[in-house]
Structures are given as C-alpha cells and as structure tokens.
Design an enzyme around this catalytic site. Sequence first.
Site, PDB file in Angstrom:
ATOM      1  N   TRP A 470      34.385  37.219  33.009  1.00 14.63           N
ATOM      2  CA  TRP A 470      35.679  36.538  32.763  1.00 14.63           C
ATOM      3  C   TRP A 470      36.795  37.515  33.103  1.00 14.63           C
ATOM      4  CZ3 TRP A 470      36.187  32.236  28.780  1.00 14.63           C
ATOM      5  CH2 TRP A 470      37.517  31.870  28.583  1.00 14.63           C
ATOM      6  N   ASP A 471      37.426  37.276  34.256  1.00 16.39           N
ATOM      7  CA  ASP A 471      38.404  38.239  34.765  1.00 16.39           C
ATOM      8  C   ASP A 471      39.833  37.789  34.461  1.00 16.39           C
ATOM      9  OD1 ASP A 471      39.302  40.479  36.121  1.00 16.39           O
ATOM     10  OD2 ASP A 471      38.087  40.105  37.899  1.00 16.39           O
ATOM     11  N   ASP A 533      37.761  49.452  37.580  1.00 18.07           N
ATOM     12  CA  ASP A 533      37.393  49.198  38.978  1.00 18.07           C
ATOM     13  C   ASP A 533      37.065  50.497  39.696  1.00 18.07           C
ATOM     14  OD1 ASP A 533      37.354  46.480  39.063  1.00 18.07           O
ATOM     15  OD2 ASP A 533      39.411  46.254  39.784  1.00 18.07           O
TER      16      ASP A 533
HETATM   17  C1  GLA Z   1      38.811  42.476  39.674  1.00 13.81           C
HETATM   18  C2  GLA Z   1      37.553  43.010  39.010  1.00 13.81           C
HETATM   19  C3  GLA Z   1      36.541  43.365  40.070  1.00 13.81           C
HETATM   20  C4  GLA Z   1      36.231  42.163  40.920  1.00 13.81           C
HETATM   21  C5  GLA Z   1      37.521  41.628  41.532  1.00 13.81           C
HETATM   22  C6  GLA Z   1      37.296  40.331  42.261  1.00 13.81           C
HETATM   23  O1  GLA Z   1      39.504  43.468  40.334  1.00 13.81           O
HETATM   24  O2  GLA Z   1      37.844  44.099  38.196  1.00 13.81           O
HETATM   25  O3  GLA Z   1      35.357  43.846  39.466  1.00 13.81           O
HETATM   26  O4  GLA Z   1      35.619  41.167  40.154  1.00 13.81           O
HETATM   27  O5  GLA Z   1      38.510  41.399  40.539  1.00 13.81           O
HETATM   28  O6  GLA Z   1      38.455  39.845  42.838  1.00 13.81           O
END
Ligand code: GLA
Length: 714
Positions: A470-471, A533
């Site tokens: 869930w982003d 990230d």
């Molecule tokens: C974010 C997340 C990444 C990936 C990207 C996809 O940056 O942290 O792990 O899922 O979105 O767009």
Amino acid sequence: MITKNGKTVQLTGRNISYIMIENNDGDLLHFHFGKKLPDCDYADMEDEWSENLGLTSNMVSLDVYPQEYPAYGYTDLRCPAYSVMNKSGSSISRLRVKEYKIREGTADINGMPHLYAGNKSAQTLEIILYDDKTGLEASLFYTVFDEYDIIARSTVIRNRSDAEMTIDSAFSSSLDLPIGDYEMLYLSGTWGRERDIVKTPLKPGIKAEASNARGGSGHEINPFAIISRRGADEDTGEAYGFSLIYSGNHCTAAEADRFGSLRVRQGINPLGFAKTLSPGGEFYTPQSVLCYSRGGFGALSREYHDVYRSNLMTSKWTHESRPVLINNWEGTYFDFTEEKLLEMAKSAKELGLDLFVLDDGWFGRRDSDNSSLGDWVVNYKKLPSGIDGLAEQINKLGMKFGLWIEPEMVNPDSDLFRAHPDWIVHTPGREPAQIRNQYILDLSRGEVCDYIIGAISAVLEGAHIEYIKWDMNRQMTDMPRPGYNHEYTLGFYKIIDAVTKKFPDILIEGCSAGGGRFDPGVLAYAPQIWASDDSDAIARLKIQYGTSMCYPVSAISTHVTVSPNHQCGRITSLKTRGDIAYAGTFGYELDVTKMTAGERAEVKAQIAAYRRIQPLVREGDLYRLQSPFDGNYCSWELVSKDKSGAFVFACKILAVAQSKDARLKLRGLDENKTYVDRASKKRYSGALLMNRGIKIPYAMCDFATVTMELEAAE
Ligand code: GLA
C-alpha cells in the site's frame, strides 16, 4: 495499577511510577515519571512540588510547577499543551480537576489506532478538567500496563459553553521533567535516507522541535523522540521515549526553561491546524506512548518493540512466519510483460521464494508514472490473462501472489479524475500542485473513502491476492482549510481499517515513496513497512539502525537488490546484501533470471538461513552493539526471549588493517549457558561472549560482514 491516595494519583507499571498531585486550587501538577516510588500520598511534600529553587514567594506561580496539561497565559508562560479560543476572542483558560475515573482496559481513540489490552492487564485513568469561566473541558487519558514501562496518553477537548470555540493546538501529551541536563534524540531524513539519528543538547532557554507538516508522518522527521539525561547511552542511563500513534502532521517539542526544567509535548502539529467546536462538540487527539528506561536507549527500544508487537499491531501476520518475497520493481520497473513476470516467478520459485509481488504498472495505461492512478483495472495489453489469470499461474507454481496499489492517489490523466475532478485535495480557485504527476484524493469526503474501499475490494475479490503493498507517493499541498490534514488522516484510517477488517488474511506492507510513512499508525494495520527506496546495503545500515530506535525489526522490510545499487551506485557482494537484510522482513527485488549459477546457490542458502533467523526477527530482543552513526562499524544482535538462541551481525564499513574494533562483546545472553556457533561448531560460554567478547573474522575488504547463529547447547 492505578491508585489514589488523598490528592495523589499514581499509575504503576512494571518498574515505573507516574505520579500526579492535585493542589489546593485544583490544578493538576506532575510529580514523577520514572523508577517506581512507594504508593502513598505526596501531598504533604509541598516543598518538593515546584521547580522553584529559592525564588521569593511573589514569583511563585504555575510557571515553576510541573503540570500535566498546561495552559498559556495564566501565570505559566512556557509553551502550552493546548490553546483554545473562546467566543470573547481570548485563549486564556485554567483547567482544574473535576473528576477522576478509572477503568479496566485501554482508552478508545475514536477512529484512530491505539494500544489494545489483548491478554495483558491494563487500566485507564481519565481525569476530567474544567474551566468554569469559559466552559472548556478536557479529559486526560492515561493507560498503564502491569508488565510494561509505558504510559499511553491522549486527550479529549470538549466545548461545554453555548458558543463556538476554536482549538488552535491540542497536544496528546505534555510532560514536565525536573531540572536536569537533557539531550533530545530524533529521527530525521529525506527520501532515500530515512531515520538518521540526530542528537541535540537541551540547554536552558532552548526550544527544540522535531516536527513535520508535509502531509504524512514523513521522511523528514519521524513521530518519535528520546529525551535522555546527559551521559545516557545505548546501555545505560535514563531515557524517556515519546512515540505518537499517528500518520499525519506531528510535532514533538521540548522546551528547557530558564532553570533547566524541561517540558516535552507530543501531538498533532499546530502548524496548519485548527478545529472549531460547536457547543457540545469534542475533539480527540491521537495517542502518545511515553516510555521510561533506566537501561539507556537499547532497553527503551526493546520496550517499544514488545509493546507494539503485542499491543498495537493487529494483523494476524504479526506473529506468523512471513513469506520471503520477490518484488519485480527494481528488476523491471514499468517495463514488463506477462511472460517476463512468469519467467521471473518460475526462477524465484526454484530459489525457494514464497511470494511473487507485482509492483507498479499493472493497471490502466500505466507505463510510466504520469498516468492511470485511480484506474484500478488491469492493463490487458501487458497482462493478457488479467490479474486473476496471472495470480492463478503463479499459484500453480506453488507461490503466493501479491500486488502493489496506491489507493489514495489519482493522476490527472485517469478516468477517475476525468469523472470526478473535484475529488482531489485542492483549494477552490487555485491550481493544485502535482507531485510525481499526481493529486491526492480528498479523504475528508465520505463518498471518496467509500469509492476507494470499493475499488480496493474489487481488486482483492477479483483474484487470489494474498499480499498488498500500500503505497503513498507524495506530500500534501493545497489543503483547503486549517486542520484538513487531520481530517485526511482520519479518512486514511477509515479506509485501511475497513480493508483490513474485510480481508483479515491479507498481508499488508506499508510504503510511502520508500519509508515516508513509517509510523505506529500504519503499523497498527500493516505488520511490515518498506523502509526506504534506497536499497543499498550500506545505506541500509543507518536506515535500519535508526528505524529500530522505535520500531521492531520485524516491521522493517529489507530487500536484496542488484549491485551496483540503483540508488547510489555502490558495489557490494551478495553476502553483504543478504547479511544486512536478514534483520528485517526479508525478500529480493531484482531480476532473478539474470543471476549466475553461483549466485543462485548463494541465494538458496540465504533463504534457508533466513528461515532459521526469522523467529528471532519476529519475536526476539534486539541489542544494538555498534552504531554506524558513530564510526566505521555496525553490529547488532537478536536474542530469543528464552535466551536459547541468537543471531549476530557485524559489519566493517571500510577496510582497516589490524582493527581494534574487530572484537565484539555480545549482550542479552545467559551467562550460564553454553552457546554453539552453528557454522564453526565452536562452543562459548554466555559469560565469555558477553564479558570478554569474541574476535570477528572480517574479510580484508570494504563492506565486510560477518554473521553468526548461536544456539544454546542442551
Ligand atoms: C514508490 C515505492 C517503490 C515502488 C514505486 C513504484 O517509490 O517506494 O518501492 O513501489 O513507488 O512506483
């Protein structure tokens, strides 16, 4: 336990007392938070109540008294715990004790995540304070557990007058500590460098604020701080923790007054906040979890880890073995086909991985980050079998299937935005800002929340999905009114609460452009959160170490990715990457089909090792041995609760000849047990490992790591 002796009310935890006294005027004073004191009436120790060291009596005022929920302007001129303007335009008030109520269990925080009692014994004290001149009322809630050293605090503000009142600030907790020499530790960072440890001394006259007003809890400042006495370190000294169970704008502020006594407040950030209460209206703050440790930062962290694992995290996965996953993001980014994904999944299955996660790019017309958020329907061009067909094929391989989703967002180039352009967070008459080409959906609106719950449900019901990532990939701008961020945060909890209740078996991983929403509010629903990230192993030393100050390692998602690393270009060995990722919820995020036979054999061994280590990650005690913030070494240790096993990790960041630091004293073991090193079969007494220490056989290179699995001999 909660007891009342005369004008003294006392909360007693495992090793702690939290004591308050009501003075003769009905003001609620703070007397003690620290090691356990006798349970008695402290009203006759009036000389000890104030921090007034020899001032003349005409200066005696609330300004020199430690208080529980201080107001500004009525003889206390320090920073206040709240500020409420009444119909006269004045914010002056004096809250005095009206009633004490004690009940079994924990406090309910009206739609916000909070500690629950579970199988532990917990009691909650409610102190109702009232200002008879304005009709302002506040309830202060304090929950204490018999077996923890924590006090969970929250506040409800009520308007008992016949006119509107406006809350400009309402902290969840305010703690006045006696004169001393204090330091504040907080977790600061940015995208790709989340939760660096920063310490600042608090000298008399200094105000220090660790706060964030960027929308979510944020990459920049985590809703957590430690106030320690000078000299406290990882293993010794007095430390007070402040952790806010909240995912929106927050603030932890410390003010050392002119004498050196300290006021620490934690709660919703007053910046951009206001809430108007109609007559009879009330406002709930989130919960602030205070912790006291005499065993330095390490003991404080272990306490938070235990409390959060047992009495905050609600997912059934919290105490279950988590699937070791493969995520396709860094392996393919947006550029994948169904065939490519299946090839990766087959290869991952051969390596022994449990769960295949399809990240961003599966829906709408999304081939880059400039379209389709909001259109949660599969892109058949990329995935001709649909999500259901893909999940089925992956299940047939013997793997679980998981999916990425960013439900709170919409791209202007999407069918959802074209249908509902007014559903985004915006200020009428002003062009809203786009960040990563996207807008935020307005979660203060019931119909938007319902739509999102429906959209997520349709995705989850349409295929056999056992995990979601869930982003939430942007910061919040263009808020239409003061206090909007809190309304949004409540909407977020409403959605995630509904989804987790409807799909209790699904494992949710939290994420926000990496670790931008790594907080206890998310943890209540998602037992693991993507930490950053920046997946570079050496960068992760600091990220994981800093995150562990408050959060259990089982909540920290850690993936082995490709070398050279995509975020910082560093070259590290597969061993280094695996060794560092073990202390978390382990997985892989690279194109496994491109690995050599040698690498594949190493990955199989890593997965087998992680399966042995995972129970310690999930339930064990963390001991941080060497800090990457202090030098060239980083090491940590996980010990089982019964001390029958341990996992030791050590890293020498840059090569050093003849390093004196290559000897490590372990901690947390049983001195009387004999431990066997799984690899070398060498036997060591717990006493030797902890008191003499052992040599760490680092390789002669940069980024050298060593791990050790210890088992107690029968
Ligand atoms: C974010 C997340 C990444 C990936 C990207 C996809 O940056 O942290 O792990 O899922 O979105 O767009």
